[in-house]
Design a protein around this motif. Structure first.
Motif, PDB file in Angstrom:
ATOM      1  N   TYR A 129      14.279   4.698  64.059  1.00 19.28           N
ATOM      2  CA  TYR A 129      12.878   4.302  64.282  1.00 19.28           C
ATOM      3  C   TYR A 129      12.618   2.928  63.678  1.00 19.28           C
ATOM      4  O   TYR A 129      13.013   2.651  62.544  1.00 19.28           O
ATOM      5  CB  TYR A 129      11.933   5.323  63.648  1.00 19.28           C
ATOM      6  N   ILE A 170      14.455   5.602  54.243  1.00 22.06           N
ATOM      7  CA  ILE A 170      13.344   4.942  54.929  1.00 22.06           C
ATOM      8  C   ILE A 170      12.937   3.692  54.158  1.00 22.06           C
ATOM      9  O   ILE A 170      12.749   3.733  52.942  1.00 22.06           O
ATOM     10  CB  ILE A 170      12.128   5.882  55.060  1.00 22.06           C
ATOM     11  N   ASP A 217       9.886   1.134  54.031  1.00 23.14           N
ATOM     12  CA  ASP A 217       8.503   1.037  54.490  1.00 23.14           C
ATOM     13  C   ASP A 217       7.783  -0.083  53.745  1.00 23.14           C
ATOM     14  O   ASP A 217       7.380   0.074  52.594  1.00 23.14           O
ATOM     15  CB  ASP A 217       7.788   2.372  54.277  1.00 23.14           C
ATOM     16  N   ASP A 261       9.326   0.112  63.292  1.00 22.66           N
ATOM     17  CA  ASP A 261       7.920  -0.220  63.477  1.00 22.66           C
ATOM     18  C   ASP A 261       7.757  -1.733  63.345  1.00 22.66           C
ATOM     19  O   ASP A 261       7.882  -2.290  62.257  1.00 22.66           O
ATOM     20  CB  ASP A 261       7.071   0.502  62.425  1.00 22.66           C
ATOM     21  N   LYS A 283      10.066   0.163  58.666  1.00 20.97           N
ATOM     22  CA  LYS A 283       8.659  -0.011  59.026  1.00 20.97           C
ATOM     23  C   LYS A 283       8.156  -1.327  58.441  1.00 20.97           C
ATOM     24  O   LYS A 283       8.009  -1.464  57.235  1.00 20.97           O
ATOM     25  CB  LYS A 283       7.832   1.161  58.501  1.00 20.97           C
ATOM     26  N   SER A 325      17.571   5.050  58.136  1.00 22.70           N
ATOM     27  CA  SER A 325      17.190   5.705  59.387  1.00 22.70           C
ATOM     28  C   SER A 325      15.893   5.139  59.966  1.00 22.70           C
ATOM     29  O   SER A 325      15.689   5.171  61.178  1.00 22.70           O
ATOM     30  CB  SER A 325      17.025   7.211  59.185  1.00 22.70           C
ATOM     31  N   GLN A 326      15.019   4.595  59.099  1.00 28.56           N
ATOM     32  CA  GLN A 326      13.750   4.054  59.589  1.00 28.56           C
ATOM     33  C   GLN A 326      13.413   2.758  58.867  1.00 28.56           C
ATOM     34  O   GLN A 326      13.583   2.656  57.658  1.00 28.56           O
ATOM     35  CB  GLN A 326      12.601   5.052  59.370  1.00 28.56           C
TER      36      GLN A 326
END
Length: 399
Positions: A204, A145, A147, A206, A178, A175-176
Motif C-alpha cells: 500500500y 508501516i 507513516d 499513500d 504513507k 509493507s505500507q
C-alpha cells in the motif's frame, strides 16, 4: 478450504495480537502449530487461492514460512505481513506490551530524517522539534508501516528516506508507506519510485495530496507496470493545499498500468479532475484488467455526458466497489447508465452521493434494480430525493 472445491480468491487469517490475553497465548500457539503442521491445507487450496494475507498475526517457529513457500510457490510475496516469533519471544512481547512496537528506524536514521525535514522547512534543529519528531517515528513507523502523513516533509526528506531504506536493505521489510498531505512535489517522485520498483513487499502506498501533476506519469506509473506486490494505490486529492492534478493526461499512463499490472486491486483517484475524457480512458484500462476490485473516482468533474462511457465497461469486470460521488452526473447520467452499472456481476457497493440526482434518476435506479445481483450498498446522500421514492425502493428490495 480443505476440499479445494471453492472458488477462493483470498485466504485471510486475521487476529489482533494486542488484544490477546496471557491466558490465550498457549491456545493460540497450539492453533497455529496445528495449522502449519497440516500442510494438506496448502496442498488442497493452491489451485484456488490467489492471495494469502496474515493480518496482525503472530507466526512463530522456523517452519511456517517454509511450508507456505513450498505449497504456494506461485503466490505473491507475503513477507510484508508476516513476522515470526519464537514461543519465548511471543510470551515476553505480549507480557511487556512491546509486541509489534519496534521502530523501523534506528536512532541514527531518525536523526538523519529529522535533519532532512529541517532542511525542507529551512529551520534550525532544536531539542523540542527533535523530541517531537522522535516520538512521531516511534509511534508511526512500526509494524512494517512508515507513516509520515501531514508531517510537513518535502524533497530532502523523501530523498533521505529512500537512501536509508535502500542502503540498509529495509525495502523488503516495509509493507505500507504513507506520505499523503505533504508538499513533496514532482521532483521527489524519482526517489519514491526507487523505493517502489525493487520492492517485493510493499502492498500500500499513500501519495494523496503531495502536489503532483500528470507530468510525473512516465516516472511513477512506469515503475508500476511490472510491480508485483503493490495492491493499493492512493493518488487522491482533497481540499488540502497540496493538490494532485493528474487530469485526463495522467490517465493515459494509468490506462497502460491497468493493462500490464495484474496485482493492483484498489485505486483511489478522487479529486484529480480527470473529466469525461479521462473517465473514458480509465474504463478502457479497466476492461484490460482482471484484478482491480475497488475504484474511487469521486469529485473528478465527470458529467452526465461522460456517463455514456459506462456502456463500454464489459460485464466481465471485477469491480466490487465503485465511487462516483461528487460528480455532476445528474438524473440524465443515471438514466443512461444505471442499467449497465447495476448488472455488473461483482458489484457490491455503489456510491452516488452529491451527484445532483433528482427523483427521475432515483426512479431509474428503482426500475433497473435487479434482484439477481448481489449489490449490498447504494449511497445516495446529498441528492434531491423525496421520501416517497425512497419508500418505494425499500419496498422493492424487501420483495
Amino acid at each position: 478450504v480443505g476440499s479445494g472445491k471453492t472458488n477462493m480468491l483470498k485466504l485471510i487469517i486475521e487476529n489482533d495480537p494486542s488484544k490477546l490475553q496471557i491466558s490465550q497465548v498457549e491456545h493460540k500457539m497450539k492453533t497455529y502449530e496445528r495449522f502449519y503442521e497440516n500442510s494438506n491445507v496448502f496442498k488442497y487450496t493452491q489451485p484456488n487461492v490467489r492471495n494469502l494475507y496474515f493480518k496482525y498475526n503472530i507466526l512463530y517457529g522456523t517452519n511456517s514460512s517454509n511450508v507456505i513457500k513450498t505449497y504456494l510457490p506461485k503466490m505473491r510475496p507475503i513477507s510484508a505481513s508476516v513476522r515470526s516469533y519464537s514461543k519465548y519471544q511471543l510470551k515476553k512481547s505480549i507480557n511487556d506490551g512491546t509486541i509489534y512496537n519496534d521502530c523501523i528506524f534506528s536512532s541514527e536514521q531518525i536523526e538523519k530524517l529529522y535533519l532532512a525535514k529541517c532542511m525542507d522547512l529551512t529551520i534550525d534543529p532544536n531539542d523540542k522539534t527533535r523530541k517531537n519528531f522522535n516520538e512521531v517515528c516511534k509511534v508511526n513507523c512500526v509494524n512494517r508501516i512508515i507513516d509520515f502523513r501531514n508531517c510537513s516533509i518535502g524533497y530532502m526528506f523523501v530523498k533521505t528516506l529512500s537512501e536509508i531504506l535502500i542502503n540498509n536493505r529495509l525495502i523488503n521489510e516495509i509493507s505500507q508507506i504513507k506520505l499523503g498531505g505533504n508538499p513533496i512535489g514532482e521532483k521527489a517522485i524519482k526517489y519514491i519510485t526507487n523505493i517502489i520498483e525493487p520492492s517485493n513487499s510493499i502492498t500500500y502506498i499513500d501519495l494523496s495530496c503531495i502536489n503532483i501533476s500528470y507530468k510525473i506519469g512516465d516516472i511513477l506509473f512506469g515503475c508500476l507496470m511490472n510491480q508485483k506486490s503493490l495492491i493499493s494505490l492512493n493518488l487522491s486529492s482533497s481540499n488540502s493545499a497540496y493538490h494532485n492534478r493528474l487530469l485526463s493526461f495522467g490517465i493515459k499512463t494509468i490506462k497502460e498500468v491497468l493493462k500490464n499490472n495484474h496485482y493492483l486491486e484498489f485505486l483511489n483517484l478522487s479529486g484529480n479532475s480527470i473529466k469525461n475524457e479521462g473517465f473514458k480512458m480509465l474504463i478502457e484500462g479497466i476492461n484490460e484488467n482482471q484484478t482491480l476490485s475497488e475504484i474511487d473516482i469521486s469529485n473528478n468533474d465527470i458529467t452526465s455526458e461522460g456517463m455514456k462511457y459506462i456502456h463500454n465497461l464489459t460485464n466481465k469486470n471485477f469491480i466490487t466497489s465503485l465511487n462516483l460521488s461528487n460528480n455532476d452526473i445528474r438524473s440524465e447520467g443515471i438514466i443512461i447508465s444505471c442499467k449497465t452499472i447495476l448488472n455488473f456481476k461483482m458489484l457490491r457497493r455503489l456510491y452516488l452521493e452529491n451527484c445532483n440526482i433528482t427523483f427521475k434518476g432515483f426512479n431509474a435506479i428503482v426500475e433497473a434494480y435487479n434482484h439477481g445481483n448481489k449489490l449490498e450498498l447504494i449511497k445516495l446522500d446529498g441528492n434531491d430525493l423525496r421520501d416517497k421514492q425512497i419508500a418505494n425502493m425499500i419496498e422493492i428490495i424487501k420483495r
